[in-house]
Every structure is written in C-alpha cells, then in structure tokens.
Design an enzyme around this catalytic site. Structure first.
Site, PDB file in Angstrom:
ATOM      1  N   THR A   1      -8.859   4.537   5.203  1.00 36.45           N
ATOM      2  CA  THR A   1      -8.318   5.774   4.627  1.00 36.45           C
ATOM      3  C   THR A   1      -6.967   5.546   3.976  1.00 36.45           C
ATOM      4  OG1 THR A   1      -7.230   6.362   6.689  1.00 36.45           O
ATOM      5  CG2 THR A   1      -9.464   7.174   6.377  1.00 36.45           C
TER       6      THR A   1
ATOM      7  N   MET B   1      -4.223   6.335   5.070  1.00 34.58           N
ATOM      8  CA  MET B   1      -3.444   7.556   5.292  1.00 34.58           C
ATOM      9  C   MET B   1      -3.308   7.755   6.794  1.00 34.58           C
ATOM     10  SD  MET B   1      -5.071  10.435   2.811  1.00 34.58           S
ATOM     11  CE  MET B   1      -6.658  10.280   3.506  1.00 34.58           C
ATOM     12  N   SER B   2      -2.284   8.514   7.151  1.00 36.12           N
ATOM     13  CA  SER B   2      -2.243   9.009   8.518  1.00 36.12           C
ATOM     14  C   SER B   2      -1.778  10.447   8.430  1.00 36.12           C
ATOM     15  CB  SER B   2      -1.280   8.165   9.364  1.00 36.12           C
ATOM     16  OG  SER B   2       0.035   8.289   8.853  1.00 36.12           O
TER      17      SER B   2
ATOM     18  N   ASP C   1      11.712 -16.321   2.343  1.00 36.81           N
ATOM     19  CA  ASP C   1      10.767 -15.220   2.430  1.00 36.81           C
ATOM     20  C   ASP C   1      11.544 -13.921   2.431  1.00 36.81           C
ATOM     21  OD1 ASP C   1       8.251 -16.375   2.458  1.00 36.81           O
ATOM     22  OD2 ASP C   1       8.538 -17.058   4.512  1.00 36.81           O
TER      23      ASP C   1
END
Lengths: 553, 700
Positions: free
Chosen positions: B393, B395-396, B321
């Site tokens: 969203t 987004m921050s 992984d």
C-alpha cells in the site's frame, strides 16, 4: 673606478647576461629534447652508428649506451696520448706515461679535467684538439643527457622508456654545444685569445733567460672548456694564462660560459615537467648558494689580514693583477660551484677561509649550478631527499612533481648522496694514512691536509681544480684519482638513471591542497637547509683540521 | 561450559555527530610504564634483535667498543661515556617496549575471551538426523555447524545459517548494547568470543582455529604481525645511509687526526659518531609505528596492515555513504503544507492522528512537529484502528470510530487512494510535491476519507537532516586536499540538494554497487587513492578495490574479509578520523627526522673543538657554547643525545599535534617547531648539561 665598484659592475653584468639567457636557452634546451624532428646531419650520424633514432630506450639500455660511449672514449683518449709521438702536430712530445695517460683519459671523459700534466709541455696540438677537446664536448653532453633522462622520468607516466641516449647525445653536441662554442670561440679570439698552430716561439726574456712560448688552437678549446664545465686548460696556468684569458672582458665571457648552461637547465626542467615555477625554485637555490659563495670568497680575499696582503688591498698572492680580487673571486666561486675547475688564480694561495669556501663549494656536490646536467641532477636528487622528509611532515607519502617517493626512489637517492662523500673521505683518509703518499704534501700542517682534501674533493666531485703544493703526478695519485673520478662520475649516474626509470614507471598523482608545494620559499629554504646540513656538514670534521685550523687563530 | 565475565576493551566515547569531534589526540604516557617495560628493553639488547634497527645497532657496537676501551684504560670520562652510550640503546629499546606494552595489555584482555569455549557441533546438519557433540572450540574446522543458545559463547567466527538472536559483542567492540544477528542478509556474521543473549542460532564456521577475528586482533594489537610499512622502509634506508656517511666521516677522521698530531681515543670517536648519526629518530621510529596502530585500536578500528594506515594518510577521495555519515539517517518532518481550502491546523491534526501509532522515526517526528508548532498533544487513541505501513500500500494511517479514514504516504499511492475513494486530488498538490522533492526532501501526502468522498489535505515535508558540523568537517577535508563524494540511493534531485547542504564535493545518486566500483576505478585511474566504508556483501568488491576499505563490524564476513580495516563501532564517520591518524603517523616520523638531523649542528660545535682545540687552539672559537672542558663538552653532547630520546617518547607515542590544514600550513608549522627547534634546542640543552657535569670529578 674602485676595486669594489669594478667588482659590483662585473657581477651585475654577469647576472644580467645569465638572466637574459635563462628563458631563451632553457626553452631551446627543452625544445631540443622534446622535438621529434631530426636534422639532416643528425640522421647521417644515426645511420653511421646504426641507431634507430625514433626508438626510446629503457633505463638500463640508456645506461649501457652511456657507459659504452664513455668506456670507448676513455680507451680512445688513452691510446691517443700513448701514441702521441707517432701522430701529427705532436710538437716533438713523447707519448704520455701510462699512469698519467689513464688519469688524463679518466679525467676528461668524466668532465673533471683534473690535470696532473702541464698542457704546453706534455700534449701536442692534435691530442689537444682531437682528443681532449672532443671529450670536452662528449663529457659535457653525457652530463646533459643524464639529467634529461631524469627529467623525463618526472614528466612521463607509466612507461619504461626514458629516451634514446644516442639521439640525446648527438642533439646536445650538434644543436647546443657546437653552435654556442663556435660563436664564443670567435668572441674570445676577438677578445685576444690566441688561436693558431704555432709550435712555439723561442724568446729571450728581459732577465736574459730563454723561454719557448707555445701557441696553439687555444680559443676554440677555451670556449668549450668553459661552456661544457670542463676546465682542462690548454696551458698549465689555465685561465690565468694570458693566452687563454688575456683581459677582464674575456674573463667575464669565460665565467658566463661556464655558468650559462647549468643555470638555464632549470628552465628546461620546468618546461619539460610542465611547471616553470619548479624551475625557478631550483634556480633560486642554486643562485643563493652561488651568490653566497661569491660574497664569502670575496669577503675573505679582500679582507685577509696578513701584512703584505693588507697593503695591497687584499690577498693578491696567486692572483693576476689584470683581474684583481673581484674578477678572481667571481671566477673561483663559479668554477668550484660548476665542476669546471678552470682557474684564473692559484687556489692554493687563497686565504684559508676563501680556499675553505672553494672546497665547500665542491663538497656541496656541484649543484649550484653544477656541471652541465650533473648540477641539475645533483640538486634534483637532493630535492627528492628534501621532499621525502618534508613530505612526511605534511602527512602524506611524499610526492615530488606528482611522483611518489617510496623505498626504491629513496634507496637510489640515498646511494647517490652516499657515493661522493665516501670517495672523498676514504681517498683523503688513505692518502693521509699512507706514509708514502704523505710525502707528496709539500706544505706542512693544516694547509698540507687541505691540499690532499682539496685534491680528493675535486676529483670526487668531478671538478678538476687543484690546490697546488701537492705532487700528484705519481703513480699512486694518478691511479687512485683516476679511479675516483670514474667512480664518482658514473656510479651516481647509475642511480640517477635508475631513479629516472623508477619515476617514469609510476602513475602521476594529481596535485591537491594536501600536496607539498615544491615551488614556494618554504621549500626553497628547506632544500637549502638540507644542502648545507646534510651535505656540507659531512665534511665538517675534515674541514676543521684543514682550512678552519689554518684560518682560526 | 563456563561463561566467563567478558572483559571489555577500553570503550571509546561515542561520537554524537559529524562535527565537534575529538581530534586525534593523546594517549598519555604513564611513568610507571617506563619502569614496567625496562626488562623488555634490556632483553632487546640482544644483537640479533638490535640489528633490525641499523642506527641503534651501530650505537650498540660502539658501546661494546667503548666498554672494552674503558676496561683497558679506565678513566672517569671513558666510563661515563660508556654508560651513557649503553643508556642510549636502552632508551631506544624502552621506547619500543613501552609502545608494545600497551598492545600487550589489550592482547591479554582479548586472550581471556578465547579460553574455555566449548562448541556444540552438529553432525549431519542440515539433515533428517542431526546429532550434537561437545568439542573444544579450538577443534572446529571450516564448514562445521554449531548451535549456540542464550547465555553461551559463540565458539568461532561464522555466519548464522538458521535462526535469529541478540548477541552481546562487547568483548570485541566494547559496546554493551546487544545487536541482532540473523540468517541470510547483511547481518549474518558472528564473531567468536561474543555471547548470545537470547534465542538460538546455528552457525556455520568460516575461519580456521588460530585465524579467527580475535586471533588476528590479538596479533595486531600485540604487534606480532607488524611489518614495516612502505614509508618506514624508505625512511630506514635514508637513515641507514646517513649513518654510513657519518661512519665514514668518523673513521677517516682518525688518519687526519694522526697527521695533525691529535690522534683521538676510541671513546671520543665513538662519541662523535653516536652524536652525529640520527639516533633520535632511529630510536623512536618503530615506537611511532606501533603507537600509530595503537591509536587506531583505541578508536576501535582494526587495521589489517600498517600499509593500510599509511595509505589512509594518502587518501585523495573519500566515498561516504549518505545515511549515517552525512545525514542522521532518519528523515524528519519539518513543515506541514496544506492544499487550498484546508487550514494548516487541520492538516497538522490529521497528520498527527495518522502518525500516533507510527513508531518509525519519521512518524515520531511528525508527532513532535505537530506538538511543537501547533500545540497538538497526544490524545486518547484507544478506540481507533491503526493501518500499518506495508510495502504494497505504501501508506499508513488510522480509521477513526466516526468512519473518518486518514492516510499518509507516498504521493502516487495516496493519489490512487483518493481516486479509489471517489475524490480528486487537489490541483495544487502536484507542484507542492515536486517542490519538496526538488529541495531534497521527501513529500508525504496526507488525505482523508469522510462523508463518502476522499480528498487531499496537504503534504508533510520530510527532510534528511544533515549532521551538525559536517560542513565544517568537509571544508577541513577540502583544505587537506581530500575530495568527498557522497554515495546515496536517492534520486538525482534529492541527492543534489543534500550534497549542496552538506558541502560535499560530488555525489553519486541512485548508486548501485557497480556504480560505486566504477567510480573507484575511475578515481584510481586518475592516480587517486580512494577510501570508503561498507557493510553489505555487495560492498565487498568495492571494499577490496578501494585503497582503504573500512568494513563495519555489523557487516557480513564477506565485507570484513574484503576491507583492510574493520570498525568495531560500525561508525562510518570514523573514516575521517582514520585519515587523520594516517597523516599524523607520517607527520610524526617526518618531524622527528627533521629534528634529529637538525640536532647535528649543535653537536658538531660541542665535539669538534673539544677534540682538536688542544692542538689547534684557534678551533676553540667554534666552542660557541663555551663548554667547560673537552671531556665535559663531549659528555654533555652524549647525555643530551640520550636524554632527548626519553623526552620524546611521549611525543612518539602520542603523535605530533595535527590540525587539518593545507600542506603548506602544516609544513610551515612543523618546520618551525621541529626544524628550528631541532637546531636551537640542543645548543641550550648541551650547555645546561655541561653546567652540571663539569662538577663531576674527573670530567672538569
């Protein structure tokens, strides 16, 4: 030309001839066993014996066919000898005694050609030609087909089929043995080997003695005797007899013949598994052992320090003056390393160490290059053991030619390497322990022990050569050696074919940098080590009491 | 109920990064261990136990025979040989006992965690009328529900079906940091014997008493459930057949010796036999296997079978992984790329502001970069309003008191935001975003909304950081013939870039569990063995299909059931170590087999002349070691044969040194050391022992 120069010249010619034959003959062998086309004559034979030539067999069926063919061969040959008096060209000889007939039948069917009889005074021409010589073809072919099945085991993947015994057998005889034997029979006749139906000439010798000189179809039998690594001579003196092997030319031809198929088979092996380098690796091990052995015997024969021998420039007792030491030792080494067992000199008269090496040659298990087919499967089984130990050392489940070697494969390989020493040691131990059989020993001391050890080593490795000095035409020796020959030929074949089946059923593992390469010098050295330490050292205690005790003063 | 102080397994050092790791290496042999294991070694003399080891059984039978002979015809020589033959058997047993002893100590520690648990079984859960009863932990059945609260020990293996709790799993992992276990999802599995530190959970029991994880661990480390592995079986067959061959050689020697007027005593014949059969490897074989498993346990890996350990050595393809194995697992900001007309400082400043409250590793890395590259320190952020990241969203950001709004987030989301704010994304933005994605990075677009319009400021380049030294590790694997395949959920471009940087051989991008499964099947159809790690329930089919499936201990019980190994540290990089341990196990067996067989040459040269030089003086020429007398020669060979076992016990336990390299290089090295060493060493050893034993009265 000095003796030494003659020796080098002969060895050089021989090696060149073998090298020239390696690729074409090996490729031809591979072609024989991979082509799907049948010859018309072969189709006729398949119809006659009722075989579906295009149906491959599972390994147990293959084995059953092989054993059935061999059992029938033994019975036929036994009957032939017993009924000889009533057959054509019997030369007036009576039927062969039961124990000797059994021994001889077992001997010829197992490609051993141990002879407790003397050819010219026991067997008529028909038995020689239609009985013994036929087995020279049959037994040689059986060895070849067994190794072909094993090679298919390596080459094939995820199948339970290893080939068709009858097709392999017929092709080996029709396409390989008969054509080559025919050509070389003519070559030998040209070289002076007799070939007629003479019942013998009565002559008066210079000393005034009367002697019957038997002729016969010698050259035709001589070619297949060597080519099929059989070794059963028309005459008691075998290839030391001037009618079988009149001069250094025929001598060299005979040595070439007895080596050529076994030395070319590694090429066929490489071709069939798709990597010629694998063939060269096996060939190299065979060649090193062969060359070492020739050098060893030659060294001890030419340097044997007994008074008379020294005066003659080496040990000439028991050797033919027309061959001298090099041609004799070349023959001795080759015949004991190929399960042929034909001789052009008396091995009983070899120096203690020379005779010891001849014995060790056989004890290696007839692998350098060994009998037709049997030599290659012998060395491949040892390679399996070597790969197993070496493969563990590289940190993987060992793989040989993309096939994993796990418990089933190792079990079969272990049983294989167990069989022959068991027969040699138990046989020799019994013969030495039984007072009645001890009486057959004509020489006292360590040489007597060597004679018994040689006899069982020869029978158990299907070689057929003998130290004289042991009266083996007794019911006990005929019977026991006959059984030993049968067991030592067919029990290992069971394991070989089992191995073929087990390998064929596996899925091939792709090679990577983590895979042990089995074509590099390192592996070749390791295989040599296994052959010498694991195989040869088994016999060290027995050797110590025989040839070593005799030779070390 | 009583909460015992939970004992801990030896805790292995954490592996910081992919490279520069410890090699598979030593567990030292404490000399006291030999002494402690002696009673066990003596108990194993029972022929019913001994027969499982054919080679040593032959030695034991031989010892019995020489004892009888020594009693009948007592000589110093007979008694010395007899004593050393018995010692040979004891030494072999000692090797096994020492190897087992280490496991026993661990099992004892584990067993203590099992005792004294009381379960609070819930009757009628889930339902309107749940009642609780106290039962001993051992009486729990599959399907029972139990409640566990802070401070209590979880009474059995199971899945959390209600609640969330922090759990101390140090009893089995040795790791003291607590882990979170919650109902649903991939972190629902709990293990009996671990302790809940906070909150309350309801657990559905999934294993029968006596078959729990800890029970299996105990059985494994104790070696109780040890079965011979395939290669071990094959090797045993080979050793047994060599033993039979030598048995025949010795038995049939006696009639030949009689014929030669040199009959041998039983003592001498048995001595010859024992010297020839492969006692060295025969004695150490089972210790090697046990120690191999033990090495895994020391690294906190539990193999459910020895077969899996061996398979690890054979692995052709490693599925790794990406996250946590190849990369550090967190993306880091490495560069600020402003659009035209914006200074890089302004971008860095905005990015920093937007990330001050962002506690994700990515957010922190932006702050760190702003500080390191542009000297921007953290500032007072009391009067600002932070806008946290949401899945909607994507987004921050931050709303400043002066009305200025800053956002950072996925390119498409921020573009939307700019348009909604009445602005146009700068034309240079698209190519920049694409370039970062093509390089395997993640672009974060930074935008601001001030003075009534929105505009893009630039892009932050977030990059997956490949672990230090992992390239070297993969190069080594390649040299060993192992192919590495990176598995990632990333898109093709990103995956390709990281794959190239890490140096894996291949990668599977946008991988679904089905893709993984298909990849494993494809590799296996080509005859390759596949190893992988996994933790989630959807990994379970692939873990079961893989030849070596290492489940993370943090994973679900389905994953742990499906795999054939469990890594208690849940460290996916350990797969590489597991492969090395598997290889080392096989190498040790092969090396000692080679050594053992090569030893025979010297022993022949010691014993054969001793046996027969009296009757054939010429054979004394074989006495190339010039040993003092026949009796001293035979004694020396037998003493050497016994002592070499003890000398090699540490090697058997520790395994031979293993450095990843090609098969050819490994073979060359081991052949020189153990092949040539095995040939030469006994000549020296026997000679040295002879120099001493010749002074024993009655042997000289």
């Amino acid at each position: 030309m000095s003796t030494a120069e003659a020796g080098w010249l002969q060895a050089g010619l021989l090696v060149s001839a073998l090298a020239l034959a390696y690729r074409p003959l090996g490729d031809y062998l591979a072609h024989i066993f991979t082509t799907t086309r049948h010859w018309r004559v072969e189709r006729g034979i398949y119809r006659l014996i009722g075989v579906d030539a295009d149906a491959d067999q599972r390994w147990p069926t293959y084995l059953r066919s092989l054993l059935a063919f061999s059992v029938v061969s033994v019975l036929l040959l036994y009957g032939f000898q017993r009924l000889q008096a009533h057959l054509l060209l019997s030369l007036g000889f009576p039927g062969v005694k039961a124990d000797q007939a059994f021994n001889t039948a077992a001997s010829f069917v197992t490609n051993t050609n141990w002879q407790s009889y003397s050819g010219e005074s026991t067997m008529g021409h028909l038995v020689q030609m239609a009985g013994l010589a036929v087995q020279n073809f049959g037994s040689a072919a059986v060895g070849v087909v067994a190794v072909i099945a094993l090679i298919r085991g390596f080459a094939r993947s995820q199948t339970d089929r290893v080939g068709n015994f009858w097709v392999d057998l017929v092709r080996t005889v029709c396409r390989l043995l008969v054509p080559i034997a025919a050509v070389f029979a003519v070559v030998l006749i040209a070289g002076g080997v007799v070939d007629n139906f003479s019942a013998g000439h009565a002559v008066t010798t210079l000393a005034g003695q009367h002697q019957v000189i038997t002729g016969g179809p010698v050259a035709s039998q001589e070619a297949i005797k060597e080519l099929g690594t059989n070794g059963g001579g028309f005459y008691n003196a075998n290839s030391a007899h001037p009618f079988e092997n009149p001069n250094p030319f025929t001598n060299l031809v005979e040595i070439f013949l007895l080596l050529v198929i076994s030395f070319a088979l590694p090429r066929a092996f490489g071709r069939m598994v798709g990597d010629n380098r694998q063939g060269y690796a096996v060939l190299t091990v065979m060649a090193i052992l062969w060359a070492g052995s020739v050098a060893g015997i030659s060294f001890f024969e030419s340097g044997y320090h007994s008074g008379a021998a020294l005066a003659a420039g080496g040990s000439l007792e028991g050797k033919e003056v027309r061959f001298g030491i090099p041609a004799s030792t070349l023959f001795s080494a080759s015949t004991t390393l190929t399960s042929t067992g034909a001789v052009n000199n008396a091995h009983d008269s070899l120096s203690p160490f020379g005779g010891g090496i001849a014995m060790v040659n056989m004890m290696l298990g007839e692998i350098a290059p060994g009998g037709t087919g049997s030599g290659l499967y012998g060395i491949l089984v040892l390679a399996v053991v070597t790969v197993f130990v070496a493969g563990l050392m590289v940190g993987r489940t060992p793989e040989y030619l993309s096939k994993k070697l796990r418990a089933p494969e190792i079990k079969l390989a272990s049983l294989y390497i167990l069989t022959t020493p068991a027969l040699v040691l138990i046989g020799t131990g019994l013969a030495i322990a039984l007072s009645g059989e001890q009486a057959s020993i004509l020489n006292p001391g360590p040489h007597g022990l060597s004679e018994v050890l040689y006899a069982f080593t020869s029978a158990s490795n299907n070689n057929g050569s003998a130290f004289a000095g042991l009266s083996v035409n007794t019911v006990w020796y005929n019977g026991v050696l006959g059984v030993v020959m049968l067991l030592s030929r067919f029990v290992p074949m069971i394991f070989v074919l089992g191995l073929a089946g087990s390998l064929a059923s596996q899925r091939a593992v792709p090679a990577s940098a983590g895979t042990l390469p089995t074509h590099r010098p390192l592996f070749i050295g390791m295989l040599l080590g296994v052959v010498l330490i694991v195989v040869a050292l088994t016999y060290f205690p027995a050797e110590a009491l025989g040839p070593l005790a005799e030779g070390l003063h | 109920m009583s909460i015992t102080t939970i004992p801990r397994l030896r805790r292995p050092p954490r592996e910081p990064v992919g490279g520069q790791t410890r090699r598979v290496s030593a567990g030292l042999l404490d000399p006291q261990q030999l002494l402690r294991s002696t009673p066990d070694a003596l108990r194993k003399l029972d022929p019913r136990v001994q027969i499982r080891n054919p080679v040593m059984f032959v030695v034991e039978v031989g010892s019995v025979l020489t004892t009888i002979e020594a009693i009948a015809i007592p000589t110093v020589f007979a008694w010395v040989i007899t004593a050393w033959l018995w010692l040979t058997v004891v030494f072999a047993n000692l090797a096994e006992a020492v190897a087992e002893g280490r496991g026993k100590a661990q099992a004892e520690t584990l067993r203590r965690t099992k005792r004294e648990t009381t379960a609070r079984r819930l009757i009628g859960w889930p339902g309107p009328s749940v009642t609780e009863e106290q039962v001993p932990g051992v009486q729990l059945r599959v399907g029972d529900h139990v409640v566990v609260e802070a401070g209590q020990t979880i009474p059995g293996d199971g899945d959390v079906v209600e609640g969330i709790a922090s759990v101390d799993e140090s009893a089995i992992t040795g790791e003291s940091a607590p882990v979170i276990r919650e109902s649903g999802g991939d972190r629902s599995a709990v293990t009996g014997g671990t302790t809940v530190l906070s909150d309350r959970i309801v657990v559905r029991i999934t294993s029968k008493p006596g078959e729990t994880f800890i029970d299996r661990m105990i059985a494994l480390v104790e070696g109780a459930s040890r079965q011979k592995t395939p290669n071990e079986i094959a090797l045993n067959i080979l050793l047994a057949s060599l033993t039979i061959i030598f048995l025949l050689a010795v038995v049939t020697l006696q009639p030949m010796a009689y014929y030669s007027h040199a009959p041998q005593s039983l003592v001498v014949l048995v001595a010859l036999l024992v010297a020839l059969i492969p006692t060295t490897i025969g004695a150490l074989l089972s210790a090697i296997g046990i120690a191999g498993m033990d090495r895994l346990v020391q690294r906190n890996v539990l193999a459910m079978s020895g077969r899996a350990v061996e398979a690890a050595g054979d692995v052709n393809t490693l599925l790794l992984d990406k996250t946590g194995t190849i990369t550090l697992g967190n993306r880091q900001a490495i560069e600020f790329l402003p659009v035209e007309g914006v200074s890089v400082e302004a971008l860095a400043d905005a990015a920093q502001l937007a990330s001050l409250a962002d506690e994700t590793p990515e957010g922190r890395s932006i702050v760190v970069l702003a500080k390191q590259a542009y000297g921007l320190r953290g500032r007072d952020v009391t009067d600002v309003e932070f806008v946290p990241f949401t899945a909607q969203t994507r987004m921050s950001g931050v709303n400043l008191p002066d009305g200025r709004q800053i956002r950072k987030g996925a390119a498409s989301a921020v573009r939307e935001w700019i348009r909604a704010g009445g602005g146009q994304p700068a034309s240079g933005l698209g190519p920049m975003v694409d370039a970062i994605a093509a390089a395997g990075g993640t672009p974060l677009v930074v935008a601001e909304h001030s003075n009534g319009t929105a505009r893009a400021l630039g892009v932050i380049h977030l990059k997956d950081v490949v672990k230090d030294g992992i390239q070297e590790r993969f190069a080594e694997l390649r040299a060993m013939g192992i192919r590495t395949v990176m598995i990632t959920g990333d898109n093709q471009l990103t995956a390709a870039a990281i794959a190239a940087e890490a140096g894996v051989d291949d990668f599977l991008a946008e991988a679904t569990p089905e893709d993984k499964m298909a990849l494993i099947r494809r590799e296996q159809t080509g005859g390759r063995l596949v190893a992988m790690t996994g933790d989630g329930t959807n990994d379970a089919p692939a873990l079961a299909q893989a030849d070596v499936g290492v489940a993370m201990n943090t994973g679900t019980s389905a994953a742990k059931e499906a795999g054939n190994m469990v890594d208690l540290d849940s460290n996916p990089t350990k797969l590489i170590e597991i492969v090395e341990i598997g290889k080392q196990l096989l190498i040790t067996r092969g090396a000692l087999t080679t050594f053992s067989i090569a030893n025979d040459v010297a022993k022949y040269f010691a014993i054969i002349p001793a046996m027969f030089a009296a009757v054939y003086p010429g054979l004394d020429a074989l006495n190339i070691m010039r040993l003092h007398s026949p009796t001293s020669a035979i004694t020396s060979a037998i003493v050497f044969n016994a002592l070499i076992i003890v000398v090699l016990i540490p090697l058997a336990l520790r395994g031979v040194r293993y450095t990843p390299s090609s098969a050819s290089a490994l073979l060359r090295r081991n052949l020189w050391i153990y092949g040539l060493g095995g040939l030469v060493l006994p000549f020296i050893g026997i000679k040295l022992i002879d120099l001493i034993v010749q002074f024993i009265p009655g042997l000289g």
